[in-house]
Design an enzyme around this catalytic site. Structure first.
Site, PDB file in Angstrom:
ATOM      1  N   PRO A   8      22.104  12.007 -67.419  1.00 47.97           N
ATOM      2  CA  PRO A   8      21.630  11.095 -68.450  1.00 47.97           C
ATOM      3  C   PRO A   8      20.729  10.013 -67.854  1.00 47.97           C
ATOM      4  CG  PRO A   8      24.006  11.444 -68.591  1.00 47.97           C
ATOM      5  CD  PRO A   8      23.551  12.024 -67.307  1.00 47.97           C
ATOM      6  N   GLU A   9      19.516   9.952 -68.328  1.00 49.22           N
ATOM      7  CA  GLU A   9      18.590   8.894 -67.950  1.00 49.22           C
ATOM      8  C   GLU A   9      18.359   8.032 -69.199  1.00 49.22           C
ATOM      9  OE1 GLU A   9      15.155  10.398 -65.831  1.00 49.22           O
ATOM     10  OE2 GLU A   9      16.253  12.149 -65.147  1.00 49.22           O
ATOM     11  N   LYS A  64      20.331   2.702 -67.444  1.00 49.52           N
ATOM     12  CA  LYS A  64      21.179   3.830 -67.817  1.00 49.52           C
ATOM     13  C   LYS A  64      22.581   3.387 -68.219  1.00 49.52           C
ATOM     14  CE  LYS A  64      18.621   6.407 -64.335  1.00 49.52           C
ATOM     15  NZ  LYS A  64      18.674   6.981 -62.986  1.00 49.52           N
ATOM     16  N   ARG A 263      15.660  14.150 -52.662  1.00 49.48           N
ATOM     17  CA  ARG A 263      15.669  14.459 -54.091  1.00 49.48           C
ATOM     18  C   ARG A 263      14.598  15.491 -54.377  1.00 49.48           C
ATOM     19  NH1 ARG A 263      19.732  12.701 -53.703  1.00 49.48           N
ATOM     20  NH2 ARG A 263      20.635  10.764 -54.441  1.00 49.48           N
TER      21      ARG A 263
END
Length: 282
Positions: A8-9, A64, A263
């Site tokens: 979730p962003e 967030k 990442r």
DNA sequence: CCCGGAACCTGAAGGC
DNA sequence: TGCCTTCAGGTTCCGG
């Protein structure tokens, strides 16, 4: 190729906020059940104790964080981290309920989280806490100049800078990649080396990407779902994120994935060349 | 202050 | 087929 893990962003948390706010507004917190006390920041006793009896005056989002505003001035904050979700009914698939909020009028919220990285925290001084975070990318205070001055202080890769919540709030791996693609910037470009024109492109791209994703109720690639259990459709609008090997929507070149600071970064090797001539301001 | 890396966590996926 | 390792990424902490 494997498509794993989306978390979730900003657009996902904003979607949850918009969904639950009308349902919980004005409700009183009757009980907080911590089925897994390790999700509590601070002591579990405080997190499940102090909010009881208070009334919810608003549901806010900062970066967030999803924050239930309480009538005692404090905030009950949820951070979903990687795999957390907020549900209105107990989950039937992958039930990993870490907490239940029992509200008046029989309203219940379930905090489900497969991995246990998500946290719940009672925040006394909300302003002080939120000040430590970068600006909200969809707010009026987030101008091209604000972005430029913040990026100018860091020589880290622009991809890493976008993920740093102290520099800008709410951006995660997916939307960082999408914004960099739209602004035709290579992920490893040092943040401080962006020209004013490149920063302006990035600013526009960030707003576009986030606004479109919210309109589509977030991206359900992996575990994210709406409080109703339904899936968001923002992934259908993605150009590059989690699409290694797919043709670039702009030039057709197969999209690639490289590692930036541990990442995964999805990008087009042609549209986002690292050594495009810079607009040097002498 | 600035930056990189480890740790947290668990299911999926890949290697042998 | 099955065990073992690696990977996914948001955040915090620690060390150089």
């Amino acid at each position: 190729m494997s498509y794993t893990a989306c978390m979730p962003e900003l657009p996902e948390v904003e979607t949850i906020r918009r969904t639950i706010e009308p349902l919980v507004l004005g409700k009183t917190i009757l009980e907080i059940r911590l089925l897994d006390t390790s999700i509590a920041q601070g002591t579990p006793e405080r997190v499940r104790g102090e909010p009881v009896g208070t009334t919810i005056t608003a549901v806010n989002r900062r970066g967030k964080h999803l924050i239930l505003m309480l009538d005692n001035g404090k905030g009950l904050a949820l951070h979903l981290r990687m795999t957390g979700s907020v549900l209105l009914e107990p989950p039937t698939h992958n039930p990993r309920v870490r907490a239940e909020l029992l509200l008046s009028d029989d309203v219940r919220l379930y905090f489900n989280d497969m991995r246990r990285l998500g946290v719940m925290e009672l925040i006394d001084d909300l302003d002080a806490r939120m000040e430590k975070m970068g600006p909200e990318p969809l707010s009026d205070e987030f101008t091209t100049e604000a972005l430029q001055s913040r990026l100018a202080r860091h020589r880290i890769p622009i991809k890493a800078a976008l993920l740093d919540q102290h520099i800008i709030a709410g951006i995660g791996n997916m939307y960082a990649d999408e914004a960099l693609f739209l602004s035709r910037l290579h992920p490893t470009t040092p943040a401080a080396e962006l020209s004013l024109e490149q920063v302006a492109r990035l600013w526009t791209a960030l707003r576009e990407v986030l606004t479109l994703a919210i309109a589509n109720q977030g991206a359900s690639i992996d575990t994210y779902v709406l409080p109703s259990g339904e899936r968001g459709t923002a992934y259908d609008c993605f150009n590059v994120a989690h699409k290694k090997g797919a043709p670039c929507p702009r030039c057709g070149t197969p999209l690639e994935r490289l590692m930036v600071r541990k990442r995964g970064a999805y990008y087009c090797p042609v549209c986002q060349r690292p050594d495009k001539p810079q607009n040097s301001e002498a």
